[in-house]
Design a protein around this motif. Sequence first.
Motif, PDB file in Angstrom:
ATOM      1  N   VAL A 222      38.030  43.006  52.659  1.00  0.00           N
ATOM      2  CA  VAL A 222      39.482  43.160  52.773  1.00  0.00           C
ATOM      3  C   VAL A 222      39.780  44.465  53.510  1.00  0.00           C
ATOM      4  O   VAL A 222      39.353  45.528  53.074  1.00  0.00           O
ATOM      5  CB  VAL A 222      40.155  43.194  51.389  1.00  0.00           C
ATOM      6  CG1 VAL A 222      41.675  43.337  51.535  1.00  0.00           C
ATOM      7  CG2 VAL A 222      39.816  41.941  50.598  1.00  0.00           C
ATOM      8  N   GLY A 223      40.518  44.364  54.633  1.00  0.00           N
ATOM      9  CA  GLY A 223      40.873  45.566  55.372  1.00  0.00           C
ATOM     10  C   GLY A 223      39.695  46.143  56.126  1.00  0.00           C
ATOM     11  O   GLY A 223      38.727  45.448  56.460  1.00  0.00           O
TER      12      GLY A 223
ATOM     13  N   ASP B  20      37.382  49.939  52.416  1.00  0.00           N
ATOM     14  CA  ASP B  20      38.486  49.450  51.595  1.00  0.00           C
ATOM     15  C   ASP B  20      38.031  48.494  50.504  1.00  0.00           C
ATOM     16  O   ASP B  20      38.858  47.886  49.815  1.00  0.00           O
ATOM     17  CB  ASP B  20      39.541  48.746  52.459  1.00  0.00           C
ATOM     18  CG  ASP B  20      40.397  49.731  53.236  1.00  0.00           C
ATOM     19  OD1 ASP B  20      40.326  50.934  52.919  1.00  0.00           O
ATOM     20  OD2 ASP B  20      41.120  49.311  54.148  1.00  0.00           O
TER      21      ASP B  20
ATOM     22  N   SER C 214      38.069  42.424  42.230  1.00  0.00           N
ATOM     23  CA  SER C 214      38.311  43.460  43.229  1.00  0.00           C
ATOM     24  C   SER C 214      37.243  44.540  43.071  1.00  0.00           C
ATOM     25  O   SER C 214      37.058  45.081  41.982  1.00  0.00           O
ATOM     26  CB  SER C 214      39.702  44.059  43.027  1.00  0.00           C
ATOM     27  OG  SER C 214      39.896  45.165  43.869  1.00  0.00           O
TER      28      SER C 214
ATOM     29  N   LYS D 151      43.975  39.034  47.158  1.00  0.00           N
ATOM     30  CA  LYS D 151      44.084  40.073  48.193  1.00  0.00           C
ATOM     31  C   LYS D 151      45.271  40.987  47.926  1.00  0.00           C
ATOM     32  O   LYS D 151      45.199  42.199  48.137  1.00  0.00           O
ATOM     33  CB  LYS D 151      44.207  39.422  49.570  1.00  0.00           C
ATOM     34  CG  LYS D 151      42.924  38.805  50.083  1.00  0.00           C
ATOM     35  CD  LYS D 151      43.114  38.234  51.481  1.00  0.00           C
ATOM     36  CE  LYS D 151      41.804  37.654  52.024  1.00  0.00           C
ATOM     37  NZ  LYS D 151      41.969  37.103  53.395  1.00  0.00           N
ATOM     38  N   ARG D 152      46.369  40.398  47.453  1.00  0.00           N
ATOM     39  CA  ARG D 152      47.550  41.204  47.139  1.00  0.00           C
ATOM     40  C   ARG D 152      47.225  42.188  45.995  1.00  0.00           C
ATOM     41  O   ARG D 152      47.608  43.357  46.046  1.00  0.00           O
ATOM     42  CB  ARG D 152      48.706  40.291  46.734  1.00  0.00           C
ATOM     43  CG  ARG D 152      50.026  41.025  46.471  1.00  0.00           C
ATOM     44  CD  ARG D 152      51.100  40.049  46.038  1.00  0.00           C
ATOM     45  NE  ARG D 152      51.325  39.021  47.067  1.00  0.00           N
ATOM     46  CZ  ARG D 152      52.070  37.941  46.885  1.00  0.00           C
ATOM     47  NH1 ARG D 152      52.638  37.731  45.686  1.00  0.00           N
ATOM     48  NH2 ARG D 152      52.234  37.051  47.850  1.00  0.00           N
TER      49      ARG D 152
ATOM     50  N   HIS E 222      44.287  43.338  45.269  1.00  0.00           N
ATOM     51  CA  HIS E 222      43.338  44.329  45.789  1.00  0.00           C
ATOM     52  C   HIS E 222      44.070  45.412  46.581  1.00  0.00           C
ATOM     53  O   HIS E 222      43.788  46.607  46.425  1.00  0.00           O
ATOM     54  CB  HIS E 222      42.303  43.620  46.672  1.00  0.00           C
ATOM     55  CG  HIS E 222      41.235  44.539  47.191  1.00  0.00           C
ATOM     56  ND1 HIS E 222      40.154  44.901  46.431  1.00  0.00           N
ATOM     57  CD2 HIS E 222      41.090  45.168  48.396  1.00  0.00           C
ATOM     58  CE1 HIS E 222      39.377  45.711  47.133  1.00  0.00           C
ATOM     59  NE2 HIS E 222      39.927  45.878  48.343  1.00  0.00           N
ATOM     60  N   ARG E 223      45.027  45.017  47.425  1.00  0.00           N
ATOM     61  CA  ARG E 223      45.765  46.005  48.225  1.00  0.00           C
ATOM     62  C   ARG E 223      46.601  46.919  47.310  1.00  0.00           C
ATOM     63  O   ARG E 223      46.765  48.105  47.604  1.00  0.00           O
ATOM     64  CB  ARG E 223      46.666  45.284  49.223  1.00  0.00           C
ATOM     65  CG  ARG E 223      45.896  44.574  50.334  1.00  0.00           C
ATOM     66  CD  ARG E 223      46.826  44.119  51.450  1.00  0.00           C
ATOM     67  NE  ARG E 223      46.107  43.364  52.466  1.00  0.00           N
ATOM     68  CZ  ARG E 223      46.015  42.042  52.498  1.00  0.00           C
ATOM     69  NH1 ARG E 223      46.614  41.306  51.541  1.00  0.00           N
ATOM     70  NH2 ARG E 223      45.339  41.423  53.444  1.00  0.00           N
ATOM     71  N   GLN E 224      47.115  46.352  46.221  1.00  0.00           N
ATOM     72  CA  GLN E 224      47.874  47.159  45.272  1.00  0.00           C
ATOM     73  C   GLN E 224      46.981  48.239  44.658  1.00  0.00           C
ATOM     74  O   GLN E 224      47.400  49.391  44.497  1.00  0.00           O
ATOM     75  CB  GLN E 224      48.452  46.271  44.174  1.00  0.00           C
ATOM     76  CG  GLN E 224      49.284  47.033  43.139  1.00  0.00           C
ATOM     77  CD  GLN E 224      49.815  46.124  42.042  1.00  0.00           C
ATOM     78  OE1 GLN E 224      49.736  44.903  42.145  1.00  0.00           O
ATOM     79  NE2 GLN E 224      50.336  46.731  40.984  1.00  0.00           N
TER      80      GLN E 224
ATOM     81  N   LEU F 257      44.334  49.517  46.069  1.00  0.00           N
ATOM     82  CA  LEU F 257      44.062  50.496  47.126  1.00  0.00           C
ATOM     83  C   LEU F 257      45.224  51.473  47.267  1.00  0.00           C
ATOM     84  O   LEU F 257      45.018  52.679  47.474  1.00  0.00           O
ATOM     85  CB  LEU F 257      43.815  49.779  48.459  1.00  0.00           C
ATOM     86  CG  LEU F 257      42.503  48.991  48.574  1.00  0.00           C
ATOM     87  CD1 LEU F 257      42.446  48.268  49.915  1.00  0.00           C
ATOM     88  CD2 LEU F 257      41.289  49.905  48.415  1.00  0.00           C
ATOM     89  N   ASP F 258      46.461  50.965  47.142  1.00  0.00           N
ATOM     90  CA  ASP F 258      47.638  51.840  47.211  1.00  0.00           C
ATOM     91  C   ASP F 258      47.656  52.823  46.041  1.00  0.00           C
ATOM     92  O   ASP F 258      47.993  53.998  46.202  1.00  0.00           O
ATOM     93  CB  ASP F 258      48.924  50.998  47.205  1.00  0.00           C
ATOM     94  CG  ASP F 258      49.109  50.209  48.496  1.00  0.00           C
ATOM     95  OD1 ASP F 258      48.457  50.555  49.496  1.00  0.00           O
ATOM     96  OD2 ASP F 258      49.891  49.234  48.480  1.00  0.00           O
TER      97      ASP F 258
END
Length: 370
Positions: free
Chosen positions: A9-10, A14, A28, A50-51, A53-55, A57-58
């Motif tokens: 992802v990314g 990441d 994740s 994926k959503r 996982h990105r959260q 990362l943020d």
Amino acid sequence: MRVIERVTVGKRGDGALIRVEGQANWYSVICVRGKQHEISTGTPDLKLAKRFHRQKLDELAADRQGLKQFTTPQHRQLQFGSLLDDLVSDYRVRRVKSLASVLSHLKPLRDHFGDWRAMDITFRAIETYITTRREDEKSNATINRELELLRRALRLAHDRQLLPSIPKVRVLPENNTRQGFFERPDLEAVVAALPAYLQDFTRFAYLTGWRKGEITSLKWNDVDRDAGAIRLRPEAAKTGRGRTVMLEGDLAELIDRRWEARLFEKNGNVRIAAVVFHRDGEPVGDFRKAWATACKAAGVPDKLFHDLRRTAARNMVRAGVPERVAMAVTGHLTRSMFDRYNIVSEDDLRMAAQKTTMYVDTLPTKRVPG
């Protein structure tokens, strides 16, 4: 766990999403402070995973900037009771001499926070604990000893990367320095009421000002009767510094008595005790109950064994012993601490007033004509 599918992802660094054998949901995979964490996304849907996982990362990015704390399931599941266990293990590894006192001060922490999650112990929760202990009529000094252990347990977990951050733990003001000391008649009354194995033990503390643990650990190997000296080993001293006490007068007679008492009988055989102060060959253990009973019988129920250390410091100064030499005997490292132990009693103040009055009475009351 065996990975059966992996999705990057990314960009590089990441992390990724993985699926493991026997599990439908995606995990994740994120690296935090050099340690890899696998966090369940709670969904088998790749888009939702994926959503998630990105959260994460943020959150991690915000944590690095100090904007938000990044936590993992391991952080959130950590029990405070296990932190206290780790602290005790650390003290045992380091052979901390005050372990018995530490265990005593840990009990109220376990009773209050033992089943809490470590991350739930916030500044406000600690303030509530302080209020509760004050309602129990505990002094600031006692509460501070407990808060110091709380702080150390949290710091140890943070250093081991078990907690992402730790709350501030305040230090309460202390203004309750004890003024306790023994006058000679009180000492004699307490000694007479003590069990035989504690009588010379107590007199030694009165004469030298040594700490209880230092007296307990004193061995015959530390006593040079030919030279008339006792040399405390550095590892037996609380400060880590050895020191020497010369045997004169009452102290020399006391050691002679202990030399005669070093022989004891066990299982029909005569044996020799390795320690100077013993009970049937074993080092003196916890005697708080015996001490309290003797003090009550002597009419001084509020006296502490540690008051003997204060008394020794005061007696040496009264006897004209230079403070530097007195500190070498008692083992005080700093002048400020020694001054706290060199207590001024009402008798000292009365004597000062009498001497001042006698001097003032010798001064002329009328002007001499010029």
